[in-house]
Design a protein around this motif. Sequence first.
Motif, PDB file in Angstrom:
ATOM      1  N   SER A  17       0.710  -1.302   0.000  1.00 56.87           N
ATOM      2  CA  SER A  17       0.000   0.000   0.000  1.00 56.87           C
ATOM      3  C   SER A  17       0.727   1.332   0.000  1.00 56.87           C
ATOM      4  CB  SER A  17      -0.861   0.193   1.148  1.00 56.87           C
ATOM      5  OG  SER A  17      -1.644  -0.622   1.737  1.00 56.87           O
ATOM      6  N   THR A  19      -1.395   8.955   2.305  1.00 57.15           N
ATOM      7  CA  THR A  19      -2.521   9.596   1.683  1.00 57.15           C
ATOM      8  C   THR A  19      -2.505  11.041   1.848  1.00 57.15           C
ATOM      9  OG1 THR A  19      -3.673   7.825   1.202  1.00 57.15           O
ATOM     10  CG2 THR A  19      -5.059   9.152   2.370  1.00 57.15           C
ATOM     11  N   GLU A  38      -8.271   6.807   1.447  1.00 55.25           N
ATOM     12  CA  GLU A  38      -8.181   6.065   0.205  1.00 55.25           C
ATOM     13  C   GLU A  38      -7.858   7.002  -0.956  1.00 55.25           C
ATOM     14  OE1 GLU A  38     -11.018   2.164   0.743  1.00 55.25           O
ATOM     15  OE2 GLU A  38     -11.909   4.007  -0.052  1.00 55.25           O
ATOM     16  N   ILE A  39      -7.082   6.492  -1.894  1.00 50.62           N
ATOM     17  CA  ILE A  39      -6.733   7.238  -3.100  1.00 50.62           C
ATOM     18  C   ILE A  39      -7.600   6.727  -4.241  1.00 50.62           C
ATOM     19  CG2 ILE A  39      -4.887   7.873  -4.691  1.00 50.62           C
ATOM     20  CD1 ILE A  39      -2.895   7.071  -2.478  1.00 50.62           C
ATOM     21  N   LYS A  40      -8.332   7.607  -4.892  1.00 56.61           N
ATOM     22  CA  LYS A  40      -9.162   7.218  -6.022  1.00 56.61           C
ATOM     23  C   LYS A  40      -8.277   6.987  -7.254  1.00 56.61           C
ATOM     24  CE  LYS A  40     -13.128   7.821  -3.868  1.00 56.61           C
ATOM     25  NZ  LYS A  40     -14.016   6.675  -3.534  1.00 56.61           N
ATOM     26  N   VAL A  41      -8.509   5.871  -7.932  1.00 60.90           N
ATOM     27  CA  VAL A  41      -7.768   5.587  -9.151  1.00 60.90           C
ATOM     28  C   VAL A  41      -7.960   6.704 -10.171  1.00 60.90           C
ATOM     29  CG1 VAL A  41      -7.687   4.055 -11.164  1.00 60.90           C
ATOM     30  CG2 VAL A  41      -7.668   3.092  -8.864  1.00 60.90           C
ATOM     31  N   ASP A 278       4.896   1.128  -4.663  1.00 57.61           N
ATOM     32  CA  ASP A 278       4.070   0.462  -3.663  1.00 57.61           C
ATOM     33  C   ASP A 278       4.940  -0.150  -2.580  1.00 57.61           C
ATOM     34  OD1 ASP A 278       4.613  -2.445  -4.424  1.00 57.61           O
ATOM     35  OD2 ASP A 278       3.834  -1.700  -6.314  1.00 57.61           O
ATOM     36  N   HIS A 286      -0.025  -0.792  -0.196  1.00 61.90           N
ATOM     37  CA  HIS A 286      -0.220   0.649  -0.217  1.00 61.90           C
ATOM     38  C   HIS A 286       0.563   1.257  -1.377  1.00 61.90           C
ATOM     39  CE1 HIS A 286      -1.933   1.366   3.967  1.00 61.90           C
ATOM     40  NE2 HIS A 286      -1.745   0.058   3.899  1.00 61.90           N
ATOM     41  N   ILE A 302      -5.632   2.097  -2.259  1.00 59.35           N
ATOM     42  CA  ILE A 302      -6.224   2.518  -3.525  1.00 59.35           C
ATOM     43  C   ILE A 302      -7.672   2.039  -3.615  1.00 59.35           C
ATOM     44  CG2 ILE A 302      -6.122   2.275  -6.026  1.00 59.35           C
ATOM     45  CD1 ILE A 302      -3.868   3.952  -5.027  1.00 59.35           C
ATOM     46  N   ASN A 304     -10.389   1.539  -6.458  1.00 57.10           N
ATOM     47  CA  ASN A 304     -10.545   1.517  -7.915  1.00 57.10           C
ATOM     48  C   ASN A 304     -11.966   1.955  -8.265  1.00 57.10           C
ATOM     49  OD1 ASN A 304     -10.529   1.064 -10.656  1.00 57.10           O
ATOM     50  ND2 ASN A 304      -9.401  -0.864 -10.504  1.00 57.10           N
TER      51      ASN A 304
END
Length: 363
Positions: A17, A19, A38-41, A278, A286, A302, A304
């Motif tokens: 993985s 932010t 969370e990170i948006k794709v 990552d 992450h 992430i 998706n």
Amino acid sequence: MKTFAKYFFLIIFICYSCTEKKTQNSNEIIVDYKANDEIKVSSFIENFKIVKLSTDNDHLIHQISKIEYIDEKIYILDIPSNCIFIFDDSGKLDKKLEKVGGGPGEYIQITDFFVDDKHLFVMDFTQQVILAYDDDLNYLQITSFKSLGSRLINHNNFFWIYNEPAYRNPDYQFSLLNEKGKLLTEFLPRNSVNHLFNWAEANVFYTTSGEEKYLSPRYNDTIYRISNNTIQPEFIINFKDRKFPTNENINNYNIADLNFPFLVKNNFYISKKYLIFDYILERERHFCIYDKDKNVNISGLIDNDLIDNFRFFPRWGNGNYLIEELNPEILLEGFKESPQFKNFLNIEIDDNPLIIIYKLKEK
């Protein structure tokens, strides 16, 4: 050699993985690994395509070891089958390199390949040679070298080779050769001859869409840019209090151990706009997304949001593309409810996999 090969071809599939946005000092990337957002794709991916590879009994892929997407062609290395498949971006098989043997233009065991505008270069680990073929897979030439080279790129007609541990002192990780195989120089000696753990894959080279080349030792926090037959540190990753000590040998530690106390870079990808890498944190994959233009990064898990109810698990990349595979069994058991896969649900368990190609944003 048998013991080495046993560990070399062991592939461990691990999850990782990265932010909160963080402004950088120079090229040091400070990773805020404690961030949980969370990170948006869609924040860094422009679009994607799903390619179903054609299947017939003579061209079944056993296991994908590497993928590159170049000039609308998909190059796939299958180490167990000892061949390279070349598909167009509709999934139709274009060519297949399978020339196993000891004669001219033949190889014993492929471990890597590199594609430029005129050549397909293939590394034969067993013979320690690089074979060159043209676009029609006609054999052109052979280059021999004297190391345990397993990975390669070609830059300005020079070969850069990543060497597996040779248990000698000094033991250099990278070698620079001319086209005839003459050793010109070596880089980045290992700080110990011991290599007890960490035989799993992680990329050591990356080629951008502008043909810039980068290298980084496996599980190392420094990424170097290749320039004028030497290397310069380009990015230094700083995991703060969980940074691996520079004077220690990473391969004396099992990074897959749940008690491993440090964080280390695994795969890395470099585009015009981003550096992406990552790492494993608490048994999850992450990511850290570093915006080179804005000089900020964001780290975390992430989400998706481009493919509903689906993971984000690229394992390869080149240029502005990140690439992952999805085998039929996993698709049908875990992701058949995703509407983006509705046109592929007639796939059979023994068919060749789907390939998902993500294109990174450029602005």
